[in-house]
Motif scaffolding. Structure first.
Motif, PDB file in Angstrom:
ATOM      1  N   ALA A  81       0.852  -1.189   0.000  1.00  0.00           N
ATOM      2  CA  ALA A  81       0.000   0.000   0.000  1.00  0.00           C
ATOM      3  C   ALA A  81       0.887   1.239   0.000  1.00  0.00           C
ATOM      4  CB  ALA A  81      -0.932   0.000   1.213  1.00  0.00           C
ATOM      5  N   TRP A  82       0.454   2.297  -0.709  1.00  0.00           N
ATOM      6  CA  TRP A  82       1.236   3.528  -0.762  1.00  0.00           C
ATOM      7  C   TRP A  82       0.326   4.700  -1.106  1.00  0.00           C
ATOM      8  CZ3 TRP A  82       1.348  -0.275  -4.451  1.00  0.00           C
ATOM      9  CH2 TRP A  82       1.008   0.074  -5.762  1.00  0.00           C
ATOM     10  N   LEU A  83       0.871   5.904  -0.924  1.00  0.00           N
ATOM     11  CA  LEU A  83       0.153   7.137  -1.197  1.00  0.00           C
ATOM     12  C   LEU A  83       0.604   7.712  -2.529  1.00  0.00           C
ATOM     13  CD1 LEU A  83       0.519   8.629   2.384  1.00  0.00           C
ATOM     14  CD2 LEU A  83      -1.605   7.749   1.371  1.00  0.00           C
ATOM     15  N   GLY A  84      -0.353   8.192  -3.332  1.00  0.00           N
ATOM     16  CA  GLY A  84      -0.025   8.696  -4.659  1.00  0.00           C
ATOM     17  C   GLY A  84      -0.740   9.983  -5.010  1.00  0.00           C
ATOM     18  N   ARG A  98       4.546  21.373   0.597  1.00  0.00           N
ATOM     19  CA  ARG A  98       3.188  21.793   0.254  1.00  0.00           C
ATOM     20  C   ARG A  98       2.428  20.692  -0.463  1.00  0.00           C
ATOM     21  NH1 ARG A  98       2.890  25.032  -3.536  1.00  0.00           N
ATOM     22  NH2 ARG A  98       1.036  26.231  -2.979  1.00  0.00           N
ATOM     23  N   PHE A  99       3.125  19.632  -0.860  1.00  0.00           N
ATOM     24  CA  PHE A  99       2.492  18.566  -1.629  1.00  0.00           C
ATOM     25  C   PHE A  99       2.051  17.420  -0.724  1.00  0.00           C
ATOM     26  CE2 PHE A  99       4.928  20.845  -4.753  1.00  0.00           C
ATOM     27  CZ  PHE A  99       4.102  20.841  -5.867  1.00  0.00           C
ATOM     28  N   HIS A 100       0.823  16.958  -0.950  1.00  0.00           N
ATOM     29  CA  HIS A 100       0.261  15.830  -0.213  1.00  0.00           C
ATOM     30  C   HIS A 100      -0.366  14.856  -1.204  1.00  0.00           C
ATOM     31  CE1 HIS A 100       1.034  18.245   3.288  1.00  0.00           C
ATOM     32  NE2 HIS A 100       0.237  19.211   2.844  1.00  0.00           N
ATOM     33  N   ALA A 101      -0.806  13.723  -0.704  1.00  0.00           N
ATOM     34  CA  ALA A 101      -1.347  12.680  -1.585  1.00  0.00           C
ATOM     35  C   ALA A 101      -2.842  12.876  -1.802  1.00  0.00           C
ATOM     36  CB  ALA A 101      -1.079  11.301  -0.989  1.00  0.00           C
ATOM     37  N   GLY A 102      -3.255  12.655  -3.040  1.00  0.00           N
ATOM     38  CA  GLY A 102      -4.675  12.707  -3.354  1.00  0.00           C
ATOM     39  C   GLY A 102      -5.291  11.328  -3.505  1.00  0.00           C
ATOM     40  N   SER A 103      -4.465  10.273  -3.368  1.00  0.00           N
ATOM     41  CA  SER A 103      -5.002   8.924  -3.552  1.00  0.00           C
ATOM     42  C   SER A 103      -4.229   7.913  -2.710  1.00  0.00           C
ATOM     43  CB  SER A 103      -4.935   8.516  -5.035  1.00  0.00           C
ATOM     44  OG  SER A 103      -3.595   8.532  -5.499  1.00  0.00           O
ATOM     45  N   LEU A 104      -4.885   6.791  -2.441  1.00  0.00           N
ATOM     46  CA  LEU A 104      -4.293   5.649  -1.752  1.00  0.00           C
ATOM     47  C   LEU A 104      -4.328   4.460  -2.700  1.00  0.00           C
ATOM     48  CD1 LEU A 104      -3.315   4.167   0.875  1.00  0.00           C
ATOM     49  CD2 LEU A 104      -5.742   3.769   1.364  1.00  0.00           C
ATOM     50  N   TYR A 123      -7.981   4.378  -4.309  1.00  0.00           N
ATOM     51  CA  TYR A 123      -9.010   5.147  -3.601  1.00  0.00           C
ATOM     52  C   TYR A 123      -8.646   6.616  -3.761  1.00  0.00           C
ATOM     53  CZ  TYR A 123     -11.918   6.691   0.367  1.00  0.00           C
ATOM     54  OH  TYR A 123     -12.845   7.312   1.183  1.00  0.00           O
ATOM     55  N   ARG A 124      -9.494   7.385  -4.445  1.00  0.00           N
ATOM     56  CA  ARG A 124      -9.206   8.793  -4.724  1.00  0.00           C
ATOM     57  C   ARG A 124     -10.066   9.697  -3.838  1.00  0.00           C
ATOM     58  NH1 ARG A 124      -5.913   8.901  -9.041  1.00  0.00           N
ATOM     59  NH2 ARG A 124      -6.010   7.133 -10.511  1.00  0.00           N
ATOM     60  N   LEU A 125      -9.436  10.744  -3.318  1.00  0.00           N
ATOM     61  CA  LEU A 125     -10.133  11.689  -2.465  1.00  0.00           C
ATOM     62  C   LEU A 125     -10.743  12.824  -3.283  1.00  0.00           C
ATOM     63  CD1 LEU A 125      -7.624  12.040   0.519  1.00  0.00           C
ATOM     64  CD2 LEU A 125      -9.825  10.846   0.518  1.00  0.00           C
ATOM     65  N   PRO A 126     -11.841  13.420  -2.802  1.00  0.00           N
ATOM     66  CA  PRO A 126     -12.403  14.598  -3.479  1.00  0.00           C
ATOM     67  C   PRO A 126     -11.460  15.786  -3.355  1.00  0.00           C
ATOM     68  CG  PRO A 126     -13.521  14.190  -1.395  1.00  0.00           C
ATOM     69  CD  PRO A 126     -12.629  13.012  -1.626  1.00  0.00           C
ATOM     70  N   ILE A 127     -11.741  16.828  -4.082  1.00  0.00           N
ATOM     71  CA  ILE A 127     -10.820  17.956  -4.215  1.00  0.00           C
ATOM     72  C   ILE A 127     -10.599  18.702  -2.894  1.00  0.00           C
ATOM     73  CG2 ILE A 127     -12.574  19.663  -4.847  1.00  0.00           C
ATOM     74  CD1 ILE A 127     -10.507  20.683  -6.952  1.00  0.00           C
ATOM     75  N   ASN A 128     -11.505  18.574  -1.940  1.00  0.00           N
ATOM     76  CA  ASN A 128     -11.365  19.299  -0.666  1.00  0.00           C
ATOM     77  C   ASN A 128     -10.597  18.504   0.388  1.00  0.00           C
ATOM     78  OD1 ASN A 128     -13.697  17.528  -0.653  1.00  0.00           O
ATOM     79  ND2 ASN A 128     -14.179  18.385   1.368  1.00  0.00           N
ATOM     80  N   ARG A 129     -10.061  17.327   0.025  1.00  0.00           N
ATOM     81  CA  ARG A 129      -9.365  16.494   1.011  1.00  0.00           C
ATOM     82  C   ARG A 129      -8.057  15.947   0.431  1.00  0.00           C
ATOM     83  NH1 ARG A 129     -14.499  12.891   1.733  1.00  0.00           N
ATOM     84  NH2 ARG A 129     -13.027  11.277   2.384  1.00  0.00           N
ATOM     85  N   VAL A 130      -7.104  15.685   1.333  1.00  0.00           N
ATOM     86  CA  VAL A 130      -5.841  15.052   0.955  1.00  0.00           C
ATOM     87  C   VAL A 130      -5.439  14.090   2.075  1.00  0.00           C
ATOM     88  CG1 VAL A 130      -4.987  17.005  -0.405  1.00  0.00           C
ATOM     89  CG2 VAL A 130      -4.416  16.852   2.039  1.00  0.00           C
ATOM     90  N   PHE A 131      -4.497  13.203   1.765  1.00  0.00           N
ATOM     91  CA  PHE A 131      -3.833  12.415   2.795  1.00  0.00           C
ATOM     92  C   PHE A 131      -2.591  13.205   3.217  1.00  0.00           C
ATOM     93  CE2 PHE A 131      -5.968   8.931   0.404  1.00  0.00           C
ATOM     94  CZ  PHE A 131      -6.790   8.495   1.429  1.00  0.00           C
ATOM     95  N   GLU A 153      -5.950  11.925   7.184  1.00  0.00           N
ATOM     96  CA  GLU A 153      -6.652  12.616   6.104  1.00  0.00           C
ATOM     97  C   GLU A 153      -6.972  14.032   6.561  1.00  0.00           C
ATOM     98  OE1 GLU A 153     -10.977  12.314   4.139  1.00  0.00           O
ATOM     99  OE2 GLU A 153      -9.866  10.404   4.084  1.00  0.00           O
ATOM    100  N   ALA A 154      -6.777  15.008   5.685  1.00  0.00           N
ATOM    101  CA  ALA A 154      -7.031  16.406   6.035  1.00  0.00           C
ATOM    102  C   ALA A 154      -8.106  16.990   5.140  1.00  0.00           C
ATOM    103  CB  ALA A 154      -5.748  17.221   5.924  1.00  0.00           C
ATOM    104  N   ASP A 155      -9.016  17.719   5.766  1.00  0.00           N
ATOM    105  CA  ASP A 155     -10.108  18.398   5.063  1.00  0.00           C
ATOM    106  C   ASP A 155      -9.807  19.893   5.027  1.00  0.00           C
ATOM    107  OD1 ASP A 155     -13.245  18.145   4.280  1.00  0.00           O
ATOM    108  OD2 ASP A 155     -12.885  19.977   5.429  1.00  0.00           O
ATOM    109  N   ALA A 156     -10.150  20.538   3.927  1.00  0.00           N
ATOM    110  CA  ALA A 156      -9.811  21.951   3.729  1.00  0.00           C
ATOM    111  C   ALA A 156     -10.398  22.860   4.800  1.00  0.00           C
ATOM    112  CB  ALA A 156     -10.285  22.412   2.354  1.00  0.00           C
TER     113      ALA A 156
END
Length: 330
Positions: A81-84, A98-104, A123-131, A153-156
């Protein structure tokens, strides 16, 4: 300067040199071992004298993972498993970028006899969230023989939360789904950092520990895993397991000796002293017990790692490049 003044100055300098020498001798005589009730901290060689196990090479598919992040190898239904999908849409720099993952991403496990190519599940996150994380933690939280994935996981708007994901379905048609999440840290750019997993309250079920806002009044929090929620039931103040802007997230561990409940070894807010905290009692009715006086260290804590060959022991790297062995006494 008169002869009398010269004589007084000479005596003063001799006294100052004597005091400095006495101080150096006193410091040299200090014990290398510090014991405070339930915890012992002593000087150690690099990595506490242990040889680090060689890490398996991640699969080629993980080569495009988030810069600085680590792929995790599983032992159950998840092979890797990894973050992408690096993105700058949430420009918080808690981890130095400043860069975070938008998918697992997950590679499904195959039997040794299988000749089929590995299947990747995304697993892709919506635009308002990142890992907002550099680690993927694989653990069988509900002890059903399948992996759960613990990530930050972080929400805007609401900030970070601990999120648990897992595979749903069967065969190659499996998907990743959210299983549980903690309450958020509260607002934009509020972050948290997981500690580990253990049965902290003795109810026979695994719990999750994390430090909420480790940079601004850190609060060690224990959660019951109760899908679809991680339910907080214990809190302790003056804790931190991260230095703002640093990529290193392993600054706290869970130690346990046979017959005892788990103990969280975590720095204080200065990152220069150690707490040893154990939850006593049943569920929310219990309380944290400090097993030792808070033990001060000569430099900032850089990393804390478990020593699998010595249960109840951890290895601490300090900013002055020296090492300490931390041993749970009871």
């Amino acid at each position: 300067m008169s002869p009398f003044q010269l004589k007084i100055t000479s005596h003063f300098n001799q006294l100052r040199r004597f005091r400095a020498s006495a101080l150096l001798l006193a410091l040299a005589a200090l014990p290398a071992v510090s014991t405070a009730m339930g915890l012992m901290v002593d000087l150690a060689t690099p990595n506490c004298g242990t040889t680090l196990a060689a890490q398996a090479e991640p699969p080629p598919a993980a080569a495009q993972r988030l810069a600085g992040s680590k792929a995790a190898q599983g032992q159950r239904d998840i092979a890797w498993a990894w973050l992408g999908s690096p993105t700058s849409r949430y420009p918080h720099t808690a981890l130095g970028s400043r860069f975070h993952a938008g998918s697992l991403h997950v590679l499904l496990a195959r039997s040794a006899a299988s000749t089929s190519p590995p299947v990747e599940v995304i697993y892709r996150l919506p635009i308002n969230r990142v890992f907002e994380d550099l680690l993927v933690r694989l653990v069988d939280l509900d002890r059903d023989g399948r992996d759960e994935i613990i990530v930050i996981e972080a929400d805007a708007l609401r900030g970070a939360s601990v999120t648990v994901l897992g595979l749903s379905g069967s065969g190659d048609a499996q998907t990743l789904v959210e299983l549980a999440r903690s309450p958020s840290a509260g607002s934009t750019f509020r972050w948290l950092n997981p500690v580990g997993v253990a049965d902290f309250d003795g109810d026979g079920k695994l719990d999750v520990a994390a430090v909420i806002t480790p940079h601004i009044g850190g609060e060690l929090t224990l959660y019951h895993y109760r899908p679809p929620l991680l339910v907080p039931y214990a809190k302790a103040m003056d804790t931190s397991n991260h230095l703002m802007g640093a990529p290193e997230q392993q600054l706290s561990v869970v130690l346990q000796k046979s017959g005892q409940r788990p103990t969280v070894i975590v720095p204080d807010m200065s990152l220069k002293a150690l707490h040893a905290l154990r939850w006593e009692g049943n569920g929310p009715a219990g309380k944290f017990k400090e097993l030792a006086d808070v033990i001060a260290l000569p430099a900032r804590i850089e990393r804390i790692t478990l020593m699998p060959s010595a249960p109840g022991t951890a290895c601490v790297l300090l900013a002055d490049t020296t090492w300490r062995r931390v041993t749970l006494l009871h």
